[in-house]
Design a protein around this motif. Sequence first.
Motif, mmCIF file in Angstrom:
data_model
loop_
_atom_site.group_PDB
_atom_site.id
_atom_site.type_symbol
_atom_site.label_atom_id
_atom_site.label_comp_id
_atom_site.label_asym_id
_atom_site.label_seq_id
_atom_site.Cartn_x
_atom_site.Cartn_y
_atom_site.Cartn_z
ATOM 1 N N PHE A 132 0.833 -1.203 0.000
ATOM 2 C CA PHE A 132 0.000 0.000 0.000
ATOM 3 C C PHE A 132 0.866 1.251 0.000
ATOM 4 C CE2 PHE A 132 -2.252 3.379 2.244
ATOM 5 C CZ PHE A 132 -3.440 3.441 1.539
ATOM 6 N N ALA A 133 1.895 1.254 0.823
ATOM 7 C CA ALA A 133 2.791 2.412 0.869
ATOM 8 C C ALA A 133 3.528 2.605 -0.452
ATOM 9 C CB ALA A 133 3.790 2.247 2.006
ATOM 10 N N LEU A 134 3.854 1.512 -1.121
ATOM 11 C CA LEU A 134 4.588 1.598 -2.384
ATOM 12 C C LEU A 134 3.701 1.966 -3.565
ATOM 13 C CD1 LEU A 134 6.847 -1.562 -1.968
ATOM 14 C CD2 LEU A 134 7.636 0.803 -1.998
ATOM 15 N N HIS A 186 1.064 -5.117 -4.626
ATOM 16 C CA HIS A 186 1.341 -3.849 -5.314
ATOM 17 C C HIS A 186 0.648 -3.806 -6.671
ATOM 18 C CE1 HIS A 186 3.691 -1.219 -8.021
ATOM 19 N NE2 HIS A 186 3.825 -0.454 -6.955
ATOM 20 N N GLN A 187 0.781 -4.888 -7.439
ATOM 21 C CA GLN A 187 0.167 -4.922 -8.756
ATOM 22 C C GLN A 187 -1.356 -4.861 -8.673
ATOM 23 O OE1 GLN A 187 3.002 -4.071 -10.266
ATOM 24 N NE2 GLN A 187 2.270 -5.250 -12.024
ATOM 25 N N TYR A 188 -1.919 -5.509 -7.685
ATOM 26 C CA TYR A 188 -3.376 -5.480 -7.549
ATOM 27 C C TYR A 188 -3.851 -4.107 -7.083
ATOM 28 C CZ TYR A 188 -8.037 -7.362 -6.969
ATOM 29 O OH TYR A 188 -9.383 -7.602 -7.109
ATOM 30 N N PHE A 189 -3.130 -3.514 -6.141
ATOM 31 C CA PHE A 189 -3.521 -2.191 -5.650
ATOM 32 C C PHE A 189 -3.467 -1.148 -6.763
ATOM 33 C CE2 PHE A 189 -2.104 -3.175 -1.019
ATOM 34 C CZ PHE A 189 -3.200 -4.002 -0.875
ATOM 35 N N GLY A 222 -6.889 4.539 7.249
ATOM 36 C CA GLY A 222 -8.318 4.362 7.036
ATOM 37 C C GLY A 222 -8.632 3.997 5.598
ATOM 38 N N ILE A 223 -7.905 4.593 4.647
ATOM 39 C CA ILE A 223 -8.083 4.239 3.235
ATOM 40 C C ILE A 223 -7.680 2.791 3.006
ATOM 41 C CG2 ILE A 223 -7.277 4.721 0.895
ATOM 42 C CD1 ILE A 223 -6.946 7.649 1.760
ATOM 43 N N TYR A 224 -6.559 2.404 3.626
ATOM 44 C CA TYR A 224 -6.092 1.012 3.497
ATOM 45 C C TYR A 224 -7.115 0.037 4.061
ATOM 46 C CZ TYR A 224 -3.653 -3.161 5.225
ATOM 47 O OH TYR A 224 -3.313 -4.451 5.553
ATOM 48 N N ARG A 225 -7.650 0.341 5.232
ATOM 49 C CA ARG A 225 -8.533 -0.605 5.930
ATOM 50 C C ARG A 225 -9.942 -0.616 5.376
ATOM 51 N NH1 ARG A 225 -11.775 -0.280 10.542
ATOM 52 N NH2 ARG A 225 -11.195 1.902 10.839
ATOM 53 N N ARG A 226 -10.460 0.548 4.971
ATOM 54 C CA ARG A 226 -11.868 0.643 4.601
ATOM 55 C C ARG A 226 -12.110 0.610 3.101
ATOM 56 N NH1 ARG A 226 -14.016 5.434 8.728
ATOM 57 N NH2 ARG A 226 -13.412 4.383 10.683
ATOM 58 N N ILE A 227 -11.092 0.908 2.302
ATOM 59 C CA ILE A 227 -11.307 0.981 0.851
ATOM 60 C C ILE A 227 -10.497 -0.063 0.110
ATOM 61 C CG2 ILE A 227 -11.077 2.446 -1.196
ATOM 62 C CD1 ILE A 227 -11.583 4.863 0.580
ATOM 63 N N VAL A 228 -9.173 -0.036 0.286
ATOM 64 C CA VAL A 228 -8.296 -0.864 -0.540
ATOM 65 C C VAL A 228 -8.424 -2.342 -0.195
ATOM 66 C CG1 VAL A 228 -5.891 -1.331 -1.160
ATOM 67 C CG2 VAL A 228 -6.697 1.026 -0.957
ATOM 68 N N MET A 229 -8.313 -2.688 1.081
ATOM 69 C CA MET A 229 -8.334 -4.096 1.454
ATOM 70 C C MET A 229 -9.686 -4.768 1.178
ATOM 71 S SD MET A 229 -5.383 -5.049 2.161
ATOM 72 C CE MET A 229 -5.675 -6.671 2.875
ATOM 73 N N PRO A 230 -10.833 -4.128 1.434
ATOM 74 C CA PRO A 230 -12.103 -4.789 1.077
ATOM 75 C C PRO A 230 -12.251 -5.062 -0.412
ATOM 76 C CG PRO A 230 -12.489 -3.039 2.666
ATOM 77 C CD PRO A 230 -11.053 -2.914 2.256
ATOM 78 N N LEU A 231 -11.541 -4.316 -1.258
ATOM 79 C CA LEU A 231 -11.602 -4.528 -2.698
ATOM 80 C C LEU A 231 -10.541 -5.505 -3.199
ATOM 81 C CD1 LEU A 231 -12.144 -0.833 -3.892
ATOM 82 C CD2 LEU A 231 -13.866 -2.645 -3.704
ATOM 83 N N SER A 232 -9.730 -6.021 -2.300
ATOM 84 C CA SER A 232 -8.576 -6.845 -2.700
ATOM 85 C C SER A 232 -8.722 -8.297 -2.280
ATOM 86 C CB SER A 232 -7.292 -6.251 -2.101
ATOM 87 O OG SER A 232 -7.117 -4.915 -2.491
ATOM 88 N N GLY A 233 -9.932 -8.808 -2.258
ATOM 89 C CA GLY A 233 -10.155 -10.202 -1.865
ATOM 90 C C GLY A 233 -9.374 -11.212 -2.680
#
Length: 301
Positions: free
Chosen positions: A107-109, A184-187, A207-218
Amino acid sequence: MATTPTPAPGPLRRTLRRAPGHLLRTVLALVFVFPIVFMLISSFKPDQQIFADLGSIKAFLPVGQLSLDNYTAVFDRVPAGRFLLNSIVISAVTVVLGIVVNSLAAFALSRMRWPGRRLLLVLIIATLIVPFETFALPLVWWVNKLPWLELHGFQLAFTEGWLDTYRVQILPFVANAFSIFLFHQYFQSIPKELDEAARMDGASWFGIYRRIVMPLSGPAVATVAILTFLPMWNSYLWPLMVVQDENLRPVMVGIQYFFQLNVSWGQIMAYSTMITVPVLALFLAFQRSFINSIASSGVKG
């Protein structure tokens, strides 16, 4: 002059056209399944019958003197239950920590902008070409020198060395270059406009990582979980080097117990079945989800 459209091929013609492909896949499936069938069937036979049936089709058939003696002998010879529990704990904890750590790094990258992130990603990917065996011995030296905070009675104290512990089998493998790259490629496929909208609403990066990115990265999470679990379950060299306590050893190290003193191939087959069939059954039960997750990660990456 109008031309007559070519009729669509019938079901029989389509079946004949696909027959060579189906035949090839069937042959390949049999090649891969024969060793597993032989292992499973041999686990119920005494050693004498295993060798007697090797030259015929009986080696793959449940015929002859079948019993559970090899399985009961396994538990008499090694603490198989303890080995299985250790591998389950080590693999599960590594998977959970690996998903959290590697996804945060990715996520940071991929989502945050800071100087040097591309160079760092290149360096992380470059570590994939280094085989584990080249730095295994230096890593043993380092983990033997690392401190750890332990509770003795009611006092906290630092101890030196991680050998003969669960953490030495888990922590060195939490961060994984391939998992970071996959996340990284998926994000990168997730629209960054979502980040900008969330930032305008006052959301933090976490909060973006926990509430937006990770729920979309199943799919990416499932893929990383699979690719982390299998190497940890099959780990042999590293536990053999750093763990001497029998109560902390994983299942793969237990195989060497059967090659000491009297070698019993029936017991070896029974133990191999115990540590292979559960993982195989898990994969077969969720193969559609596994394949879809890997395919989705590859396509979207």
